[in-house]
Write an enzyme that holds these catalytic residues in place. Structure first.
Site, PDB file in Angstrom:
ATOM      1  N   TYR A 146       0.779  -1.188   0.045  1.00  0.00           N
ATOM      2  CA  TYR A 146      -0.013  -0.239  -0.040  1.00  0.00           C
ATOM      3  C   TYR A 146       1.044   1.498  -0.031  1.00  0.00           C
ATOM      4  CZ  TYR A 146      -3.729  -3.133   1.150  1.00  0.00           C
ATOM      5  OH  TYR A 146      -4.784  -4.105   0.929  1.00  0.00           O
TER       6      TYR A 146
ATOM      7  N   PRO B 239     -11.216  -0.405  -1.810  1.00  0.00           N
ATOM      8  CA  PRO B 239     -12.487  -1.475  -2.180  1.00  0.00           C
ATOM      9  C   PRO B 239     -13.810  -0.817  -1.645  1.00  0.00           C
ATOM     10  CG  PRO B 239     -11.361  -2.354  -0.206  1.00  0.00           C
ATOM     11  CD  PRO B 239     -10.523  -1.087  -0.702  1.00  0.00           C
TER      12      PRO B 239
ATOM     13  N   HIS C 163      -7.822   0.891   2.297  1.00  0.00           N
ATOM     14  CA  HIS C 163      -7.416  -0.528   2.683  1.00  0.00           C
ATOM     15  C   HIS C 163      -6.324  -0.866   3.543  1.00  0.00           C
ATOM     16  CE1 HIS C 163      -8.333  -4.516   2.025  1.00  0.00           C
ATOM     17  NE2 HIS C 163      -8.222  -4.842   0.569  1.00  0.00           N
TER      18      HIS C 163
ATOM     19  N   SER D 134     -10.409 -12.053  -4.591  1.00  0.00           N
ATOM     20  CA  SER D 134     -10.629 -12.287  -3.232  1.00  0.00           C
ATOM     21  C   SER D 134     -12.147 -13.124  -3.106  1.00  0.00           C
ATOM     22  CB  SER D 134     -10.569 -11.077  -2.702  1.00  0.00           C
ATOM     23  OG  SER D 134     -10.550 -11.076  -1.246  1.00  0.00           O
TER      24      SER D 134
END
Length: 590
Positions: free
Chosen positions: A89, A102, A328, A501
Site C-alpha cells: 500500500y 474497495p 484498505h 478475493s
C-alpha cells in the site's frame, strides 16, 4: 447475557497469539519454482532455476538473508507487517480510488424524499457510533478460524483501526497513522461531505452522544448550508483522488495557510466521513452502483464529494445508492464486512443485545459443510474462465488471512497451479481427447492443489511474504539486489493479472474493487447458499481485457463444470445400481 461475556476481544488482549512463522528457505524456493514453471517458457525457466539454485546454495546469499530474517522475527511481534504494508500500500503511487480502495455496495434504498434519505443517514450514523462503542470497549466477539484446520482465535487488531486510522500522502511513501489515545480523548466528530463541501458533525454535546433525531437535525442544517453558493469553496476532496505524490504536493501547498491546516486537522482526526451524494442520474443497476461507490462517477457527479485518505467513508445517495468506500491499508475486507453487516442490521432496528447474539451465532455456525472446498472450486472456475479468454494462465493473487498470528494480515494463494492448467486444458480440448473420468480426476487434482496451497498460506507457509522479507533484508544490508529478484520470471510472477478475493456476506450487499495492474482483472466473489455473486472489473482503455467477455467465459465455465459433475455422478449411480444387481443371489423357479 452470558453469550456476551465469553470470547470478547477484551479477553484476547491477555491471550498472546503465536508469531507469524518463517518457512525454511529451501521449502520456499522449491515452491516458487513449482509455482512458475508452467507459466513461463522452458528456456526462461531453466535460467530461473539456475538463479534460484545459486541463491539457495549452502553459504550463499539466501542463507545470509534467511539468518537475518530469523533474527528480525525474534525481535518483533510480526516480522513481515511493516514490509508488507509498505510494499502493498504505502509505497504505491497510484491514486486510491479503483486502484486500492474497495467498496461495499448496500441494497438499493427506496427513499420517498430527501428527508427520508437524511433519516437513513442519521440512523446509519447512530449505528456507526454503537459499533464504534463496542470496538472501543473491546466487546466484539472474537473471530475464529474456519475450514479444515483446528478452530483458533484470530487477531482482532484490525477492528481497532476502523475509525482511528488515516493515510497521509507522501512524496515517496505514504504514512498510516492510528490514534491509540485514551477513550476520553477519542475524536467526537465526523465529517459530512455534501455538494463537494465538508462540514464538521459533532456527535457528542455536553459529554452526551447526540440522539438520532438530533443527528437528523444537524444533517438538515448541513444540507441547507451546502446550498449557499456565496460561501461555497472549491471541491478540495477531488485532490485526495489524485496520484499519491501529486496529492502530497498539493497538501504541502494547502497547509501553508493556517485555516487550511486547521481544517485538514479536523478531517484527519474524524471518526469517519459521511458522503451525502446528489442523484447520479444513472440507472441503479448493480454495475452502476458499484462504479459510483468506487469512484463517485467522476468529478461531474460525486467524485469530489469524497475524502479518500480516511479509512471509512459511508455514502448515502439521495437516489438510494448507498455503501461504503474504505482505505484498505488499515484492515482487510472481512473486518469491513462485519462492521457493515452490524450497521445494516442496526438500521433494520434490533436491540444491541440481539445484534451481538446474532454475530456470536454466525461466527460459531458458519462452517463449510461441503466435501469439496467452495473457495477452491470457484478459484479453479476462475482459472478456466481466464484460459477460455486467453488460452493461457497467469500469476494469480488470492488473499489468504493469516490472522491466526499476532498482527496477522494476509499472504497470497497462487491459484494458477500446474494442476489447474492441466484441468482447464482438458475442458477446453475440442477433439474429445479426454473422457469425463479423466476430466473429473484433473478437477479433483486441481481442487486438491488449491486447497493444499490455501492451508499453507493461512498457516504462514506461503512464499510471497517470505520472498518479500528476503528482498527487504537485502536492501537493509545495502547489498546489491540479489539476481533472483531481478529475474524476468520473478517480475512476471508479481504482476498479478488476475487479482481475486472471497468476501462473503450474510446480508444483501457485495464488495467490489479494481484491477491491480493495467492489463488485469479484479474478481471479487461472494458465495451464497444457492448462488455466487461475482464482481469483475477491468480498465476500459486496455484492449487485452474485457469484463463482459470474462464474465461470459466464467458463466460458461461454471455451467460446464456443473454438467461434468452431474454426468459423472449419474454414471457412478448407474454403475452402483448395476453392481448391486449383479451381486443379488439368483432365485431358481419351482
Amino acid at each position: 447475557m452470558p453469550i456476551l461475556e465469553r470470547g470478547t476481544a477484551r479477553d484476547q488482549d491477555s491471550q498472546v497469539l503465536t508469531k507469524v512463522p518463517i518457512p525454511l528457505l529451501k521449502q520456499t524456493l522449491d515452491t516458487y519454482l513449482k509455482c512458475v514453471q508452467h507459466l513461463v517458457k522452458e528456456e526462461q525457466f531453466k535460467k530461473t532455476r539456475a538463479i534460484v539454485e545459486k541463491f539457495g546454495a549452502p553459504g550463499g546469499v539466501g542463507e545470509t538473508l534467511q539468518k537475518k530474517l530469523l533474527e528480525r522475527r525474534d525481535k518483533m511481534a510480526n516480522w513481515v507487517y511493516d514490509y508488507w504494508l509498505e510494499d502493498m500500500y504505502l509505497n504505491n503511487r497510484l491514486a486510491l480510488p479503483v486502484n486500492s480502495s474497495p467498496a461495499m455496495v448496500f441494497p438499493k434504498q427506496m427513499f420517498k424524499d430527501h428527508k427520508d434519505a437524511l433519516r437513513f443517514a442519521a440512523r446509519l450514523i447512530s449505528g456507526v457510533l454503537e459499533y464504534k462503542a463496542l470496538v472501543d470497549a473491546r466487546s466484539l466477539p472474537v473471530d475464529f478460524t474456519r475450514g479444515q484446520l483446528a478452530v483458533m482465535p484470530m487477531c482482532m487488531e484490525q477492528y481497532y483501526r476502523l475509525f482511528t486510522s488515516y493515510r497521509y500522502p507522501g512524496l515517496k511513501t505514504d504514512t498510516l497513522t492510528v490514534q491509540m489515545k485514551a477513550a476520553f480523548s477519542a475524536p467526537e466528530h465526523m465529517i459530512v461531505a455534501c455538494k463537494n463541501q465538508f462540514f464538521v458533525l459533532d456527535v457528542v454535546a455536553n459529554s452526551k452522544q447526540l440522539s438520532e433525531e438530533e443527528i437528523l437535525s444537524q444533517l438538515e442544517k448541513i444540507v441547507k448550508m451546502s446550498e449557499n453558493a456565496e460561501e461555497r469553496l472549491p471541491p478540495f476532496g477531488i485532490l485526495t483522488s489524485d496520484g499519491r505524490t501529486e496529492w502530497a504536493q498539493a497538501r504541502e501547498a494547502l497547509i501553508k495557510d493556517q485555516i487550511n491546516r486547521d481544517s485538514l486537522a479536523l478531517i484527519e482526526s474524524c471518526i469517519c466521513v459521511v458522503c451525502l451524494d446528489e442523484p447520479s442520474g444513472l440507472q441503479p443497476s448493480d454495475t452502476n452502483r458499484a462504479l459510483l461507490m468506487l469512484h463517485g462517477g467522476g468529478h461531474e457527479k460525486n467524485g469530489a464529494n469524497r475524502w479518500y485518505d480516511k479509512s471509512m467513508q459511508f455514502v448515502v445517495g439521495m437516489d438510494g445508492i448507498c455503501g461504503v468506500v474504505c482505505e484498505h491499508s488499515p484492515f482487510e475486507g472481512i473486518v469491513l464486512v462485519q462492521c457493515c453487516e452490524y450497521i445494516m442490521k442496526y438500521i433494520a432496528s434490533p436491540s444491541k443485545e440481539a445484534m451481538l447474539e446474532i454475530i456470536c451465532r454466525e461466527t460459531a455456525e458458519a462452517r463449510p459443510q461441503q466435501k469439496m472446498s467452495p473457495d477452491a472450486f470457484i478459484q479453479v472456475a476462475l482459472q478456466l474462465a481466464f484460459f477460455k479468454c486467453t488460452g493461457r494462465l497467469v500469476s494469480t493473487y488470492e488473499s489468504a488471512s493469516i490472522r491466526r498470528f499476532q498482527e496477522g494480515r494476509v499472504d497470497n494463494i497462487r491459484s494458477a497451479t500446474a494442476e489447474a492448467l492441466a484441468f482447464v486444458k482438458s475442458m477446453a480440448d475440442e477433439r474429445g481427447t479426454f473422457s469425463d473420468s479423466e476430466k473429473m480426476k484433473r478437477l479433483g487434482d486441481a481442487i486438491k492443489a488449491q486447497t493444499s496451497y490455501t492451508i499453507a498460506a493461512i498457516t504462514g507457509m506461503a512464499i510471497d511474504n517470505h520472498l518479500l522479507g528476503l528482498l527487504r533484508i537485502s536492501k537493509e544490508l545495502n547489498m546489491e539486489k540479489p539476481e533472483i529478484f531481478c529475474d524476468e520470471t520473478y517480475l512476471a510472477s508479481n504482476h498479478f493479472i488476475l487479482s481475486t478475493s472471497q468476501v462473503p456476506t450474510t446480508v444483501e450487499m457485495f464488495c467490489c474493487y479494481g484491477p491491480v495492474v493495467p492489463n488485469g482483472y479484479g474478481a471479487c466473489y461472494n458465495p451464497q447458499s444457492d448462488h455466487i455473486i461475482f464482481c469483475v472489473s477491468s480498465f476500459w482503455d486496455n484492449t487485452e481485457t474485457s469484463s463482459v467477455v470474462f464474465v461470459k467465459a466464467l458463466n460458461e465455465g461454471l455451467l460446464e463444470i456443473r454438467d461434468l459433475c452431474n454426468r459423472s455422478s449419474a454414471t457412478a449411480s448407474k454403475l452402483a445400481v448395476a453392481s448391486q444387481g449383479a451381486s443379488q443371489p439368483h432365485k431358481s423357479g419351482k
